[in-house]
Design a protein around this motif. Structure first.
Motif, short mmCIF file in Angstrom:
data_model
loop_
_atom_site.label_atom_id
_atom_site.label_comp_id
_atom_site.label_asym_id
_atom_site.label_seq_id
_atom_site.Cartn_x
_atom_site.Cartn_y
_atom_site.Cartn_z
N GLY A 179 3.41 6.29 -5.48
CA GLY A 179 3.36 6.19 -6.95
C GLY A 179 2.44 7.29 -7.45
O GLY A 179 2.43 8.11 -8.10
N ALA A 180 1.29 7.23 -6.67
CA ALA A 180 0.10 7.93 -7.13
C ALA A 180 0.57 9.54 -6.75
O ALA A 180 0.19 10.28 -7.56
CB ALA A 180 -1.03 7.81 -6.08
N LEU B 137 -4.08 11.42 -9.04
CA LEU B 137 -4.13 11.29 -7.57
C LEU B 137 -5.73 10.51 -7.12
O LEU B 137 -5.74 10.35 -6.09
CB LEU B 137 -4.36 12.63 -6.93
N LEU B 138 -6.35 10.47 -8.20
CA LEU B 138 -7.76 9.84 -8.00
C LEU B 138 -7.59 8.58 -7.11
O LEU B 138 -8.32 8.45 -6.04
CB LEU B 138 -8.59 9.67 -9.04
N PRO B 139 -6.83 7.53 -7.45
CA PRO B 139 -6.77 6.33 -6.60
C PRO B 139 -6.37 6.52 -5.26
O PRO B 139 -6.98 5.91 -4.08
CB PRO B 139 -5.68 5.43 -7.33
N LEU B 140 -5.53 7.36 -4.95
CA LEU B 140 -5.02 7.97 -3.72
C LEU B 140 -6.31 8.28 -2.84
O LEU B 140 -6.58 8.13 -1.62
CB LEU B 140 -3.91 8.73 -3.66
N ALA B 141 -7.07 9.31 -3.35
CA ALA B 141 -8.08 10.02 -2.79
C ALA B 141 -9.25 8.86 -2.49
O ALA B 141 -9.80 8.97 -1.20
CB ALA B 141 -8.83 10.93 -3.61
N LEU C 182 0.95 -1.15 -0.15
CA LEU C 182 0.11 0.00 -0.08
C LEU C 182 0.85 1.35 -0.06
O LEU C 182 0.34 2.23 -0.80
CB LEU C 182 -0.82 -0.04 1.43
N THR C 183 1.91 1.26 0.73
CA THR C 183 2.85 2.31 0.97
C THR C 183 3.50 2.68 -0.60
O THR C 183 3.31 3.92 -1.00
CB THR C 183 4.10 1.98 1.70
#
Length: 350
Positions: free
Chosen positions: A214-215, A243-247, A208-209
């Motif tokens: 990467g995002a 950034l959408l996957p991180l958000a 996950l880190t």
């Protein structure tokens, strides 16, 4: 008789191929159809209850509790969850449980641990993290500090803590428009605080880190980073698609914290390796509430997360058609080979 058998096999083959083609066309024509669909909260509860009835035997509960008691520091989130299951089923707790609780719950011990946690987050236990460190990380000051610190490090050529920067950006609310999962600002903030605490305590999985970092790497306009001094400045730095996957992951982990409590979410976070895990854990947590911890302790990650989804009827039809077609084809090939062998044997005899 042979002609009838071949005709029947051909009929089964054609029927199986037709079923497969029909299911495939439905999936292709309707993007909303998925081979894997979410179970309802009621289904999740019922399924995990059945699994717990099989797995949570007195012997297994005793083994799990004793193993947790041997840890240093002891994980009382897990221990109390297991104790609740034992109490529900009328099983006695090991004698060492009460003794360990008496040793760990003293006020003086907690106050000393709290001071250490405030000074160094890596020394925090699950209990002291909530009491001592979480209130600091739940303020906007911490997010703004992360952005300013990253800008200073970038401009001076020092290594930038990219994940901390990404969590600061999301926590400031500059990516509110990205919250496709419908998370509120409070949910997002709970998610960023939970991830920060878990990372500091070494409870964030390496997978996950890596994905989150990467995002951030792709989602920030780094050249403008030193200019950011306010939430409004941060907005100009964002590449929203990256950034959408991180958000979305932060939002899902905030949902876990909302449903179970912050400390329980910290305990569960090592189960998450990617966005799919985060979404499924969020659904499990919303269905099971604080019982999510006991289910995860007894059943393990894979069974808890799998309990949130099932194979759709369309996928079942597709697989049934494929299996039927393969079986029919195999039987036709076997029949043809048998016929060829028999003919060859007859010729050799004559």
């Amino acid at each position: 008789m042979k002609v009838l058998s071949r005709a029947l096999l051909l009929f089964l083959l054609v029927g199986s191929l037709a079923m497969t083609l029909r299911s495939g066309l439905r999936i292709a024509e309707n993007p909303t159809l998925s081979p894997v669909i979410d179970r309802s909260f009621t289904e999740i509860q019922a399924l995990t209850d059945r699994m717990m009835a099989r797995e949570a035997t007195p012997e297994r509960l005793s083994d799990l509790i004793n193993a947790r008691l041997e840890e240093d520091p002891r994980n009382w989130v897990a221990l109390q969850a297991l104790a609740e299951v034992a109490a529900e089923q009328g099983h006695p707790l090991p004698a060492a449980y009460e003794q360990a609780w008496g040793e760990d719950s003293g006020v003086m011990a907690l106050s000393g641990d709290c001071l250490a946690c405030i000074w160094d987050i890596s020394t925090c236990s699950l209990s002291t993290a909530l009491i001592c460190k979480a209130p600091i990380l739940l303020t906007p000051v911490e997010d703004l500090r992360g952005v300013v610190q990253a800008g200073a490090d970038y401009s001076m050529g020092r290594p930038v803590d990219q994940l901390d920067l990404g969590l600061s950006v999301v926590g400031l609310g500059a990516t509110a428009a990205l919250m496709a999962t419908g998370g509120t600002s409070a949910t997002v903030k709970a998610g960023t605080a939970t991830i920060r605490l878990a990372r500091g305590m070494g409870r964030l999985s390496p997978a996950l880190t890596t994905r989150m970092t990467g995002a951030v790497t792709d989602g920030i306009r780094w050249a403008d980073l030193p200019k950011a001094r306010s939430p409004q400045d941060v907005t100009a730095l964002l590449r929203t698609d990256a950034l959408l996957p991180l958000a979305e992951t932060v939002t899902d982990l905030g949902r876990v914290a909302d449903a179970t409590g912050p400390v329980q979410a910290l305990h569960l976070l090592p189960l998450v390796d990617d966005a799919v895990d985060a979404r499924r854990l969020a659904r499990a947590s919303e269905a099971l509430g604080t019982r999510t911890v006991s289910r995860a302790e007894v059943l393990g990650k894979s069974r808890v997360l799998r309990a949130t989804v099932r194979i759709s009827d369309t996928a079942i039809g597709l697989m049934t058609g494929l299996i039927g077609a393969l079986v029919s084809l195999a039987m036709m090939v076997a029949g043809a080979v048998q016929t060829m062998v028999l003919r060859a044997l007859r010729r050799s005899v004559t």
